[in-house]
Design a protein around this motif. Structure first.
Motif, PDB file in Angstrom:
ATOM      1  N   UNK A  69       0.636  -1.296  -0.030  1.00  0.00           N
ATOM      2  CA  UNK A  69       0.126  -0.012  -0.014  1.00  0.00           C
ATOM      3  C   UNK A  69       0.762   1.336  -0.197  1.00  0.00           C
ATOM      4  N   UNK A  70       2.106   1.055   0.562  1.00  0.00           N
ATOM      5  CA  UNK A  70       2.931   2.427   0.681  1.00  0.00           C
ATOM      6  C   UNK A  70       3.411   2.522  -0.673  1.00  0.00           C
ATOM      7  N   UNK A  71       4.032   1.403  -1.496  1.00  0.00           N
ATOM      8  CA  UNK A  71       4.571   1.626  -2.772  1.00  0.00           C
ATOM      9  C   UNK A  71       3.449   2.258  -3.475  1.00  0.00           C
ATOM     10  N   UNK A  72       2.205   1.657  -3.554  1.00  0.00           N
ATOM     11  CA  UNK A  72       1.035   2.235  -4.117  1.00  0.00           C
ATOM     12  C   UNK A  72       0.936   3.939  -4.043  1.00  0.00           C
ATOM     13  N   UNK A  73       0.974   4.244  -3.006  1.00  0.00           N
ATOM     14  CA  UNK A  73       0.745   5.530  -2.487  1.00  0.00           C
ATOM     15  C   UNK A  73       1.919   6.384  -2.970  1.00  0.00           C
ATOM     16  N   UNK A  74       2.996   5.836  -2.980  1.00  0.00           N
ATOM     17  CA  UNK A  74       4.393   6.815  -3.505  1.00  0.00           C
ATOM     18  C   UNK A  74       4.259   6.887  -4.961  1.00  0.00           C
ATOM     19  N   UNK A  75       3.767   5.816  -5.528  1.00  0.00           N
ATOM     20  CA  UNK A  75       3.651   5.605  -7.165  1.00  0.00           C
ATOM     21  C   UNK A  75       2.443   6.476  -7.720  1.00  0.00           C
ATOM     22  N   UNK A  76       1.246   6.233  -6.938  1.00  0.00           N
ATOM     23  CA  UNK A  76       0.261   6.947  -7.471  1.00  0.00           C
ATOM     24  C   UNK A  76      -0.443   7.991  -6.638  1.00  0.00           C
ATOM     25  N   UNK A  77       0.229   8.529  -5.466  1.00  0.00           N
ATOM     26  CA  UNK A  77      -0.321   9.391  -4.614  1.00  0.00           C
ATOM     27  C   UNK A  77      -1.627   9.374  -4.242  1.00  0.00           C
ATOM     28  N   UNK A  78      -2.380  10.267  -3.408  1.00  0.00           N
ATOM     29  CA  UNK A  78      -3.567  10.238  -2.806  1.00  0.00           C
ATOM     30  C   UNK A  78      -4.156  11.192  -3.286  1.00  0.00           C
ATOM     31  N   UNK A  79      -5.541  11.528  -2.472  1.00  0.00           N
ATOM     32  CA  UNK A  79      -6.291  12.716  -2.627  1.00  0.00           C
ATOM     33  C   UNK A  79      -5.647  14.118  -2.870  1.00  0.00           C
ATOM     34  N   UNK A  80      -4.465  14.145  -1.773  1.00  0.00           N
ATOM     35  CA  UNK A  80      -4.095  15.401  -1.643  1.00  0.00           C
ATOM     36  C   UNK A  80      -2.297  15.115  -1.964  1.00  0.00           C
TER      37      UNK A  80
END
Ligand code: HEC
Length: 102
Positions: A69-80
């Motif tokens: 999930x962290x890898x995904x967050x880094x690669x794709x970002x979040x709402x903000x």
């Protein structure tokens, strides 16, 4: 406060530190380790050692997020949070491993 004001407010808060954008062009330099990448790309919002900013805001140490999930967050970002397309999955994995070790 309506939702638009809220989002604009968070963006303003974000732009005080790095700018409010969908994507961040930070690119790790060869030889950077997870700590270097974190310090350069993440600590402006998430604080030193994942400790968060302004108290517990955006604290990452002890997060329930899995490594993937962290890898995904880094690669794709979040709402903000901006995406970091130039941090490849290998380096993102290193940073995720570092955060899981905190
Ligand atoms: C411009 C500020 C900013 C930067 C830079 C930033 N983040 Fe974030 N991050 C956020 C915000 C805001 C959230 C929560 C809202 C969202 O998902 O957009 C978040 C959420 C997260 C989450 C989810 C937390 C959880 O407990 O579920 C992770 C993991 C994360 N960020 C990791 C990172 C990493 C690793 C970096 C560096 C490569 C980074 N962030 C850089 C602003 C930032």
């Amino acid at each position: 406060m309506n939702k638009t004001t809220y989002v604009a407010g968070i963006c303003l808060l974000g732009s005080l530190v790095t700018g409010c954008s969908d994507s961040n062009d930070f690119k790790p330099i060869a030889g950077m380790d997870a700590l270097d990448i974190y310090a350069n790309a993440c600590s402006s919002c998430h604080g030193e050692n994942g400790g968060g900013k302004f108290g517990i805001l955006l604290k990452l140490a002890g997060s329930d997020a899995s490594r993937d999930e962290i890898v995904d967050k880094i690669r794709n970002g979040g709402h903000i949070m901006p995406a970091f397309p130039n941090i490849d999955t290998e380096n993102a994995g290193l940073v995720a491993g570092y955060l899981k070790s905190l």
